[in-house]
Design an enzyme around this catalytic site. Sequence first.
Site, PDB file in Angstrom:
ATOM      1  N   GLU A  63      -3.625  10.587 -14.043  1.00 26.97           N
ATOM      2  CA  GLU A  63      -3.412  11.891 -14.695  1.00 26.97           C
ATOM      3  C   GLU A  63      -3.662  11.774 -16.196  1.00 26.97           C
ATOM      4  OE1 GLU A  63      -3.720  14.690 -13.017  1.00 26.97           O
ATOM      5  OE2 GLU A  63      -1.897  14.374 -11.858  1.00 26.97           O
ATOM      6  N   HIS A  64      -4.403  12.732 -16.718  1.00 24.91           N
ATOM      7  CA  HIS A  64      -4.800  12.754 -18.142  1.00 24.91           C
ATOM      8  C   HIS A  64      -5.642  11.535 -18.506  1.00 24.91           C
ATOM      9  CE1 HIS A  64      -2.723  16.382 -19.572  1.00 24.91           C
ATOM     10  NE2 HIS A  64      -1.887  16.128 -18.571  1.00 24.91           N
ATOM     11  N   SER A  97     -12.263  41.191  -6.523  1.00 19.08           N
ATOM     12  CA  SER A  97     -11.276  40.199  -6.104  1.00 19.08           C
ATOM     13  C   SER A  97     -10.431  40.802  -4.977  1.00 19.08           C
ATOM     14  CB  SER A  97     -10.378  39.824  -7.290  1.00 19.08           C
ATOM     15  OG  SER A  97      -9.185  39.251  -6.801  1.00 19.08           O
ATOM     16  N   GLY A 151      -1.316  24.424 -10.160  1.00 20.96           N
ATOM     17  CA  GLY A 151      -1.893  23.124 -10.522  1.00 20.96           C
ATOM     18  C   GLY A 151      -2.814  22.580  -9.445  1.00 20.96           C
ATOM     19  N   SER A 154      -7.189  26.215  -8.903  1.00 21.42           N
ATOM     20  CA  SER A 154      -7.819  27.440  -8.412  1.00 21.42           C
ATOM     21  C   SER A 154      -8.966  27.858  -9.333  1.00 21.42           C
ATOM     22  CB  SER A 154      -6.795  28.563  -8.282  1.00 21.42           C
ATOM     23  OG  SER A 154      -6.162  28.776  -9.517  1.00 21.42           O
ATOM     24  N   SER A 155      -8.854  27.570 -10.630  1.00 23.56           N
ATOM     25  CA  SER A 155      -9.940  27.991 -11.525  1.00 23.56           C
ATOM     26  C   SER A 155     -11.191  27.149 -11.310  1.00 23.56           C
ATOM     27  CB  SER A 155      -9.500  27.984 -12.990  1.00 23.56           C
ATOM     28  OG  SER A 155      -9.176  26.695 -13.411  1.00 23.56           O
ATOM     29  N   ASP A 199     -11.214  18.116 -11.849  1.00 19.98           N
ATOM     30  CA  ASP A 199     -10.946  19.200 -10.901  1.00 19.98           C
ATOM     31  C   ASP A 199     -12.243  19.719 -10.285  1.00 19.98           C
ATOM     32  OD1 ASP A 199      -8.533  18.758 -12.081  1.00 19.98           O
ATOM     33  OD2 ASP A 199      -8.438  20.677 -13.131  1.00 19.98           O
TER      34      ASP A 199
END
Length: 418
Positions: A63-64, A97, A151, A154-155, A199
């Site tokens: 992570e990160h 949407s 988290g 979704s984007s 992601d």
Amino acid sequence: MRIIARRTVHDCFWVSDFGFQIRDRYTCKMPDIARRVVSIFKQKFSREPLVIRAPGRINLIGEHTDYNEGYVLPAAIDRAIYYAMAPSGTERCNIYSADMEEGVSFSLLDLNPGEAWVNYLMGVMDGFERKGLPIHGVDCVFGGDIPVGGGLSSSAALCNGFGFGLNQLYKCGLDRLALAKISQYAEHEFAGLLCGLMDQYASLFGERNAALLLDCRSQKHEVIPVHLTDHSLLLVDTKVKHSLASSAYNERREACEEGVKIIRQRNKGVSSLRDVSRTLLHEHRDRMSEDIFIKCLYVVDEIQRTLQGAEFLKLGQLVEFGKLMYDTHWGLSQAYEVSCVELDYLVALAEEEKITGARMMGGGFGGCTINLAQNDKAESFKEKVIRQYAANFNIQPEFYLVNLVDGVSLMDGKSETL
Ligand code: GLA
């Protein structure tokens, strides 16, 4: 007691209400959403669309580390955004949407960052245009079941599915890595989050029942099969998203860059924290603030934990893997400072219940914890979480059991060209 909805059907075909076969290679649960999206598209635009599935992602460990050119270990999951798309015949984009029940119409010739989800789609189109690719307007309906703000990226799924569709419709010939980078561009330039590539990459390259050990420097991955045996991947959604998330994310990135800058003044070969060992970092400790040192130390350790974690997974050593997850969590919480009381509470509860592994997942400040939970403990853990989390925070948490699936794909049975 239902611990996990195990997949019983791997290949599922049915004839949709618009006459062609939709094929979902992963689960029979999702296509209802896809069918709804397609049916709305048909009602609105009266023709056959291209149908695309773009999954969300989890991250097992790492992570990160992505924006520090380190390693990450993400996987695509069986929650997705589905797109129905076709050329509009003009430069106009008419996009609806299904989840939000709202539509927008804009011209490709006028892509100005605007509101919410539209931003991401405009960002993707802008990314194509900047590459000089021959895209035109689209009619489009989308909807899905990735919880927004949870988290689960979704984007990234939103951008990837749209980009994948544009690439197919206008035969742009981009490969998956180029699509991931366009989605990342949209996030940077149109949403203002200076994210790494994890992601977008995981959602595009995911493989069934496997995680990807992604080297964020070479941007190549190794497939790591995930055999959970008597465990499940259980996500617990805190249902909170603290507002400082994206500014704090960008600040952490700056802190890492600052650390690298200081080390590089005397070690020219260092271009990211990927090049920095614990020993090297300690050598420069007095030349940086304590805060930068601590942030950098977390990243340096997490890169090593990720490599170690991938080895444990390969050997099926889930208990050892789980310990690393806890180490990551408390590093993110106490050193990197991207957790929050709700996430810490859930991880502490998992530790108390002797769940094999648990940690916050993703950028931080809310969203989900990921739990590597023994099947025979998962249900009592859930019950405890429901009782105690609600009592402490007055919020009902949500639970998602996830399976690992393939990355973005077409759903109309046509052979895939990427
Ligand atoms: C967000 C970003 C990713 C990654 C994670 C933290 O999900 O989009 O690029 O940095 O946070 O690991």
